[in-house]
Design a protein around this motif. Structure first.
Motif, short mmCIF file in Angstrom:
data_model
loop_
_atom_site.label_atom_id
_atom_site.label_comp_id
_atom_site.label_asym_id
_atom_site.label_seq_id
_atom_site.Cartn_x
_atom_site.Cartn_y
_atom_site.Cartn_z
N ASN A 47 0.78 -1.07 0.07
CA ASN A 47 0.03 -0.07 0.11
C ASN A 47 1.00 1.32 -0.03
OD1 ASN A 47 -2.48 -1.54 0.06
ND2 ASN A 47 -2.50 -1.53 2.27
N LEU A 48 1.97 1.35 0.88
CA LEU A 48 2.80 2.48 0.65
C LEU A 48 3.49 2.56 -0.50
CD1 LEU A 48 4.71 1.89 4.21
CD2 LEU A 48 3.09 3.81 3.58
N ASP A 49 3.80 1.52 -1.33
CA ASP A 49 4.37 1.58 -2.78
C ASP A 49 3.48 2.29 -3.63
OD1 ASP A 49 7.10 0.68 -2.02
OD2 ASP A 49 6.65 -1.30 -2.47
N LEU A 50 2.22 1.78 -3.42
CA LEU A 50 0.99 2.25 -4.31
C LEU A 50 0.98 3.66 -4.05
CD1 LEU A 50 -2.00 -0.38 -4.06
CD2 LEU A 50 -0.91 0.29 -6.41
N ALA A 51 0.78 4.05 -2.74
CA ALA A 51 0.70 5.65 -2.68
C ALA A 51 1.93 6.29 -3.24
CB ALA A 51 0.57 5.87 -1.05
N THR A 52 3.15 5.87 -3.05
CA THR A 52 4.34 6.59 -3.68
C THR A 52 4.39 6.64 -4.95
OG1 THR A 52 5.58 5.81 -1.54
CG2 THR A 52 6.75 6.65 -3.63
N ASP B 244 -0.63 17.96 -6.08
CA ASP B 244 -2.00 18.45 -5.81
C ASP B 244 -2.98 17.29 -5.34
OD1 ASP B 244 -2.01 17.10 -8.14
OD2 ASP B 244 -3.69 18.34 -8.90
N PHE B 245 -2.24 15.88 -4.80
CA PHE B 245 -3.00 14.85 -4.50
C PHE B 245 -2.15 13.98 -3.39
CE2 PHE B 245 -4.52 10.44 -5.57
CZ PHE B 245 -6.09 10.55 -5.53
N PRO B 246 -2.20 14.64 -2.07
CA PRO B 246 -1.61 13.85 -1.02
C PRO B 246 -2.18 12.69 -0.55
CG PRO B 246 -2.74 15.83 -0.15
CD PRO B 246 -2.74 15.91 -1.79
N ILE B 247 -1.66 11.72 -0.13
CA ILE B 247 -2.11 10.47 0.18
C ILE B 247 -1.88 9.89 1.74
CG2 ILE B 247 -2.34 7.89 -0.30
CD1 ILE B 247 -1.63 8.57 -3.17
N LEU B 248 -3.07 9.80 2.24
CA LEU B 248 -2.72 9.30 3.81
C LEU B 248 -3.22 8.03 3.92
CD1 LEU B 248 -2.77 10.26 6.84
CD2 LEU B 248 -5.32 10.48 6.52
N LEU B 249 -2.38 7.28 4.69
CA LEU B 249 -2.64 5.92 5.22
C LEU B 249 -2.79 5.94 6.63
CD1 LEU B 249 -0.25 5.70 2.78
CD2 LEU B 249 -0.77 3.21 2.71
N THR B 250 -3.70 5.22 7.15
CA THR B 250 -3.98 5.45 8.72
C THR B 250 -4.86 4.02 9.28
OG1 THR B 250 -4.80 6.78 10.49
CG2 THR B 250 -6.13 6.91 8.56
N ASP B 251 -4.58 4.16 10.66
CA ASP B 251 -5.44 3.11 11.35
C ASP B 251 -6.25 3.92 12.16
OD1 ASP B 251 -3.40 3.70 13.25
OD2 ASP B 251 -2.84 1.57 13.50
#
Length: 241
Positions: free
Chosen positions: A130-135, A141-148
């Motif tokens: 998922n981190l690689d996908l986000a990177t 103009d499109f920040p990505i957040l991953l969280t629990d």
């Protein structure tokens, strides 16, 4: 347009996840993420997945609802989250065409971004994927957040200039700020980096991938950290003691 992708990983703070979902214009459930949404009492706009991590309750809901869905085969080369993200980006591209006003500088206060919710957990391979996908798909103009709901991982691309806070919750505990702020370069280098409002500020520094200059910083009491950098891709991790 902010979109939320709910996965089947851990949710450690349901109230924060529910609050983040309230910001999303579109909510996507990927496989077992539908179970999380049912538990939270929130309706998805789309379901995509192969059903291998969906509970019987989720399968019953899917069978008896009119939820828009796309079912994938269990045996495939890509993960459910990767296939769902591709569909989400198509929706974002439509939005960009309809509202063609890309920001010159990235910010967390912009009107576009992606949230991977329930994106962390014990399956390290899934978290790294998922981190690689986000990177891969992050834009200025499109920040990505991953969280629990407890740990927040922002993937940011320069040029970037914004205040940094835990989404919808920046309260100080009585004993003082208990959050760690870690900066990790995801490109070969991140240039002209400035980080203020923290115990160890950075000014016009260059951050290199594999150099842990920005690990475990602390927010100064009563201040909201401010982060800016000129170019590169940065991973900002906000974690708790």
């Amino acid at each position: 347009m902010w979109q939320a992708l709910v996965l089947s990983g851990d949710i450690k703070n349901p109230d924060r996840i529910r609050a983040l979902l309230s910001r999303a214009e579109l909510i996507w459930a990927s496989d077992g993420g539908l179970d999380h949404l049912l538990d939270l009492g929130i309706t998805a706009d789309y379901y995509l997945g192969d059903g291998d991590s969906l509970s019987d309750k989720g399968k019953d809901y899917l069978q008896n609802s009119r939820l828009t869905r796309e079912v994938f085969p269990v045996l495939k080369d890509e993960t459910d989250s990767a296939l769902t993200l591709r569909r989400m980006l198509q929706e974002d591209q439509k939005h960009q065409v309809e509202n063609s006003h890309a920001h010159a500088v990235g910010s967390l206060d912009g009107d576009s971004g992606l949230m991977f919710l329930a994106a962390l957990g014990a399956r390290v391979d899934h978290v790294l994927a998922n981190l690689d996908l986000a990177t891969r798909y992050v834009r200025k103009d499109f920040p990505i957040l991953l969280t629990d709901g407890e740990t927040f991982i922002w993937i940011l691309k320069g040029p970037f200039d914004s205040n940094i806070s835990i989404p919808l919750d920046i309260a100080d505990e009585p004993e003082g700020p208990r959050n760690y702020y870690t900066l990790l370069a995801q490109s070969d280098e991140v240039t002209d980096l400035n980080f203020s409002g923290v115990l160890w500020p950075l000014h016009r520094r260059k951050l290199f991938r594999g150099i842990n200059l920005g690990v475990s910083n602390r927010r100064l009491a009563g201040q909201v950290p401010h982060l800016s950098f000129d170019s590169g891709i940065l991973r900002l991790i906000i974690s708790r003691e």
